[in-house]
Design a protein around this motif. Structure first.
Motif, PDB file in Angstrom:
ATOM      1  N   LEU A   1      49.612  33.734  40.889  1.00 57.32           N
ATOM      2  CA  LEU A   1      48.977  34.845  40.182  1.00 57.32           C
ATOM      3  C   LEU A   1      47.578  35.125  40.705  1.00 57.32           C
ATOM      4  CD1 LEU A   1      50.369  34.078  36.650  1.00 57.32           C
ATOM      5  CD2 LEU A   1      50.610  36.258  37.844  1.00 57.32           C
ATOM      6  N   LYS A   2      47.226  36.404  40.702  1.00 58.03           N
ATOM      7  CA  LYS A   2      45.927  36.871  41.177  1.00 58.03           C
ATOM      8  C   LYS A   2      45.217  37.583  40.031  1.00 58.03           C
ATOM      9  CE  LYS A   2      48.159  37.941  45.598  1.00 58.03           C
ATOM     10  NZ  LYS A   2      48.424  39.007  46.597  1.00 58.03           N
TER      11      LYS A   2
ATOM     12  N   VAL B   1      45.666  32.237  32.503  1.00 58.64           N
ATOM     13  CA  VAL B   1      46.050  31.333  33.580  1.00 58.64           C
ATOM     14  C   VAL B   1      45.042  31.477  34.714  1.00 58.64           C
ATOM     15  CG1 VAL B   1      47.609  33.029  34.623  1.00 58.64           C
ATOM     16  CG2 VAL B   1      47.982  30.585  35.037  1.00 58.64           C
ATOM     17  N   GLN B   2      44.819  30.408  35.430  1.00 54.10           N
ATOM     18  CA  GLN B   2      43.896  30.442  36.557  1.00 54.10           C
ATOM     19  C   GLN B   2      44.549  31.091  37.776  1.00 54.10           C
ATOM     20  OE1 GLN B   2      42.513  26.433  37.267  1.00 54.10           O
ATOM     21  NE2 GLN B   2      40.969  26.587  35.674  1.00 54.10           N
ATOM     22  N   PRO B   3      43.756  31.666  38.645  1.00 53.27           N
ATOM     23  CA  PRO B   3      44.320  32.206  39.904  1.00 53.27           C
ATOM     24  C   PRO B   3      45.129  31.144  40.627  1.00 53.27           C
ATOM     25  CG  PRO B   3      42.045  32.896  39.643  1.00 53.27           C
ATOM     26  CD  PRO B   3      42.302  31.898  38.547  1.00 53.27           C
ATOM     27  N   GLY B   4      46.289  31.569  41.126  1.00 50.37           N
ATOM     28  CA  GLY B   4      47.202  30.646  41.775  1.00 50.37           C
ATOM     29  C   GLY B   4      48.201  30.008  40.837  1.00 50.37           C
ATOM     30  N   GLY B   5      48.011  30.204  39.550  1.00 50.68           N
ATOM     31  CA  GLY B   5      48.894  29.610  38.563  1.00 50.68           C
ATOM     32  C   GLY B   5      50.163  30.404  38.345  1.00 50.68           C
TER      33      GLY B   5
ATOM     34  N   VAL C   1      44.499  36.620  34.217  1.00 43.82           N
ATOM     35  CA  VAL C   1      44.340  35.681  35.318  1.00 43.82           C
ATOM     36  C   VAL C   1      42.851  35.568  35.625  1.00 43.82           C
ATOM     37  CG1 VAL C   1      45.005  35.070  37.659  1.00 43.82           C
ATOM     38  CG2 VAL C   1      46.572  36.406  36.210  1.00 43.82           C
ATOM     39  N   SER C   2      42.293  34.425  35.315  1.00 44.64           N
ATOM     40  CA  SER C   2      40.849  34.253  35.455  1.00 44.64           C
ATOM     41  C   SER C   2      40.507  32.781  35.537  1.00 44.64           C
ATOM     42  CB  SER C   2      40.135  34.889  34.256  1.00 44.64           C
ATOM     43  OG  SER C   2      38.743  34.636  34.314  1.00 44.64           O
ATOM     44  N   SER C   3      39.461  32.483  36.285  1.00 43.60           N
ATOM     45  CA  SER C   3      38.980  31.101  36.353  1.00 43.60           C
ATOM     46  C   SER C   3      37.885  30.858  35.308  1.00 43.60           C
ATOM     47  CB  SER C   3      38.452  30.807  37.758  1.00 43.60           C
ATOM     48  OG  SER C   3      37.468  31.746  38.129  1.00 43.60           O
TER      49      SER C   3
END
Length: 121
Positions: free
Chosen positions: A86-87, A12-16, A119-121
């Protein structure tokens, strides 16, 4: 035989957001407090959150307050962890764990196999 099976992890991307589930079997689920614990890469176990047998009391590690919500459905023998905002530092394997005698502050006697949250972009 006690079984705890986690699901719902993923990338999931950060903030998700993600919602983890833990399906329990082999014991009377609504007799026991349950917890979530995580382990980040290269680090030790970190307690995340706990919930009393009836869901009436919930507890969170400081860094999760306001972002994570623990809940349970005793009719479905299932524990949940809703994770928002999420961070990258939330990246870890997340485990559900059963209290040994039922209370929230007790040690754990059974753990699931874990579900990976990245959690990663």
């Amino acid at each position: 035989e006690v079984q705890l099976v986690e699901s719902g992890g993923g990338l999931v991307q950060p903030g998700g957001s993600l919602r983890l589930s833990c399906a329990a079997s082999g014991f009377t689920f609504d007799d026991y407090a349950m917890s979530w614990v995580r382990q980040a890469p290269g680090k030790g176990l970190e307690w995340v959150s706990a919930i009393s047998w009836n869901g009436g009391s919930t507890y969170y590690a400081e860094s999760m307050k306001g972002r994570f919500t623990i809940s349970r459905d005793n009719a479905k023998n299932t524990l949940y962890l809703q994770m928002n905002s999420l961070k990258s530092e939330d990246t870890a394997v997340y485990y559900c764990a059963k209290a040994m005698w039922g209370g929230v502050s007790e040690p754990f006697d059974y753990w699931g196999q874990g579900t990976q949250v990245t959690v990663s972009s």
